[in-house]
Enzyme design. Structure first.
Site, PDB file in Angstrom:
ATOM      1  CE  LYS A   1      -0.903  -3.633   4.441  1.00 36.11           C
ATOM      2  NZ  LYS A   1      -1.276  -2.231   4.678  1.00 36.11           N
TER       3      LYS A   1
ATOM      4  CB  THR B   1       1.115  -5.493  13.694  1.00 33.26           C
ATOM      5  OG1 THR B   1       2.349  -5.991  13.184  1.00 33.26           O
ATOM      6  CG2 THR B   1       1.002  -5.785  15.158  1.00 33.26           C
TER       7      THR B   1
ATOM      8  CG  ASN C   1      -0.281   8.730   8.348  1.00 29.46           C
ATOM      9  OD1 ASN C   1      -0.912   7.839   7.804  1.00 29.46           O
ATOM     10  ND2 ASN C   1       0.959   8.585   8.769  1.00 29.46           N
TER      11      ASN C   1
ATOM     12  CB  SER D   1      -3.874   5.742   3.737  1.00 31.69           C
ATOM     13  OG  SER D   1      -3.386   6.339   4.912  1.00 31.69           O
TER      14      SER D   1
ATOM     15  CD  GLU E   1       1.796   5.429   6.376  1.00 29.74           C
ATOM     16  OE1 GLU E   1       1.439   6.009   7.402  1.00 29.74           O
ATOM     17  OE2 GLU E   1       1.015   4.922   5.551  1.00 29.74           O
TER      18      GLU E   1
ATOM     19  CB  THR F   1      -0.952   0.006   1.210  1.00 23.58           C
ATOM     20  OG1 THR F   1      -0.211  -0.209   2.404  1.00 23.58           O
ATOM     21  CG2 THR F   1      -2.004  -1.077   1.063  1.00 23.58           C
TER      22      THR F   1
END
Lengths: 385, 385
Positions: free
Chosen positions: A170, A181, A380, A385, A261, A148
């Site tokens: 992923k 997780t 974010n 997302s 991220e 993703t």
């Protein structure tokens, strides 16, 4: 090779337009046997996506023929229509593979609350196309299709005495432990019973994926699946297998951490000399979830006061005024007071080691986390997302 | 007027160089009586600063003559030398005021782990200078001297039937509830016993300061103090007093929220129709601490999936598939599925209202928080605080 490194597995990754980028978004992994053993652990979030609710039923008998995974949509909080989409995905795969839909796991990842007719049509098309393209070297394609916000695929292979374990993962955000997780598929050609597979998987995830806490946010869709083909014909030494499975799991967990991220530091928090492993985990997690500490690390600031302020909120057994803290090898706090000067600590490397010595027992635990950065906020806030 | 709005109080704020900016950094508030009643609540963090440990002893008899507060250093984890600094501060104030050191509270705020000889000398000098400059209109000066990363002072006054309550607060980061969550001093000239003051303060803080959770990080130094002079000669209706004290407390809490480090949204989370108030608080807090939700609000993205993912981690009684979520008056999620389009929600105002309807009972609670922004990361990574 990821999930096709072990004998007895075929995989594929295809693009059906679930991602606006046109990148691969549906992966299929099929177990050609002779064993069709499976085990899985799931998010402990009570807000569970439709594929989680489906897969929790499928896994109960320990038999798994195949798994279908899509990115580009979480199919979570999409009502009974969304659950039917998951069910139809399993039925489509079962029909094409000539197996029971009740032995097909489904995983989804992406934005929560999306899962309309268009989504369903694409997932079903992807399932069909993926099965048509299955191959014994499809592991790499599959690992690409589950990405993703990941910037790179996560794959790992460990070889034992006549058997192999391979996996893909992923996950870049919402990384905090439930039971699992993230989306992870691990395959092996070792010969294992369902009970052995389940026990080995729970043991491995409990000390690897469960101890990765990038941002404290628990997903609704996380699942770690182990598929066992037995195609090697070798019954492994169970301790050796458990050790190898933990190695693959930790390797994948570290790859997830390394690609979290927006992160600029991979922080390893070792809590040592705790009264119990539970205490060590609680203390480590309190630091991993402290935004002020995480922002300080982003700023290369060895602000140990924020470590003590974080651990002081826990119920773990220790004396806050007899704790030592090391950062990247420098003891910045001893017995709850300043020790080496902050200037002695070099926090410029991405790899950051924090050691917290509670001085009350012999237990320890390691928690993996990341720093809190501008890029995390950007990723974010700028995109759903 | 803050702490000198009520009769019977004098205050001062002076600059002694604890702050590198040269701004005021020591405040003194003295109760001239006739009553010398005090009550206080403290951080529940086990990692407590020296002034907390000192003040917890002082408050036990319910008698408070004065309070000395410094910014520019938390005097936390500074060992026995730091505790002696706090003790000497109280002794210096007691000597100059002609009262017992055991009736002088001390508060400190700033960087953890700092509190050397230079710090001590400055705090003692500030105590002396502050006492020399005490005046009946010194409330404003005192409110300026306790600021750290605050961009503006926080003051509030409410007048009752013949009596007055006034207060000041500081706090912009590490805002998360313990018992108290910041430095607050509230004064009143109403006539109250120590037990009445204590009960009223605990009731007020429990539903105001305790429900402000800006960044999930609990401080080591937080203290909310109520000082009672009785100088009005009026014994208040206790319900009216409790209500007025809650009003001052909530006003100050909202000012803290409005000035939280780097925040661009003040988020009010109302959890309604919960089975219990505890459940409502737990659910609200789980959202207030979810970085992904907070980053989405910063990006003006009504990402309700992150709300459900957050509340799904709690133990509160509700069905995740029968929850409604409103953002700024728009129901974006009903019965655990998408409702009004995201585009209908306008998140550009700073004031953001989130309503979560659990549909299982009649209890409710409101939690105040902020968004997660680039400026938050910047302020907490670029400077030690």
């Amino acid at each position: 090779m990821s999930v096709t490194a072990a004998q007895g597995f075929e995989a594929a990754g295809v693009a059906v337009g679930l991602k606006s980028t046109g990148k691969p978004d549906v992966a299929v992994v099929v177990n050609r046997g002779p064993l069709k053993v499976g085990a899985a652990v799931f998010t402990s979030n009570r807000a569970k996506a439709n594929p989680i609710m489906w897969s929790q039923r499928v896994i109960q008998d320990g038999v798994v023929e195949a798994i279908v995974l899509n990115s580009g949509g979480a199919n979570c909080f999409t009502g009974s229509f969304g659950f039917q989409t998951t069910h139809q995905t399993a039925e489509k795969a079962g029909e094409l593979l000539g197996v029971s839909a009740g032995d097909v796991l489904v995983c989804s990842t992406g934005l929560i609350g999306t899962g309309d007719e268009v989504f369903r049509a694409k997932v079903l098309a992807g399932t069909e196309q993926g099965i048509a393209e299955l191959s014994a070297d499809g592991g790499e394609a599959a690992s690409l299709a589950i990405m993703t916000t990941d910037s790179r695929p996560k794959r790992s292979v460990v070889t034992g005495d006549g058997w192999t374990i391979g996996g893909m993962a992923k996950g870049a955000g919402m990384l905090a432990p439930g039971l699992a997780t993230m989306l992870v598929v691990i395959t092996t050609d070792a010969v294992l019973t369902a009970a052995q597979a389940d026990a080995a998987l729970r043991q491995a995830t409990g000390r690897t994926f469960d101890r990765l806490d990038s941002d404290g946010c628990m997903s609704t869709n996380d699942q770690v699946t182990l598929m066992v083909s037995g195609a090697s014909g070798v019954t492994p030494d169970l301790d050796a297998f458990a050790s190898a499975l933990a190695e693959v799991s930790q390797d994948l967990a570290k790859q997830l951490q390394g690609d979290a991220e927006g992160a600029s530091h991979d922080i390893t928090i070792l809590v040592q000399n705790a009264a119990s492993e539970e205490d060590a985990v609680e203390v480590g997690r309190s630091v991993a979830r402290n935004n002020l500490f995480k922002a300080a690390i982003f700023g290369n600031d060895p602000n140990w006061g924020r470590v003590l302020a974080a651990i002081g909120t826990t119920q773990a057994a220790f004396d806050p005024y007899d704790v030592d803290v090391w950062m990247n090898g420098v003891r910045v706090c001893s017995q709850g007071g300043p020790d080496a000067p902050r200037e002695d600590v070099d926090l410029t490397p991405r790899a950051t080691d924090l050691v917290i010595d509670l001085k009350v027992g012999a237990a320890s635990a390691t928690i993996l986390t990341n720093d809190l950065t501008h890029d995390y906020v950007h990723e974010n806030s700028a995109y759903s997302s």
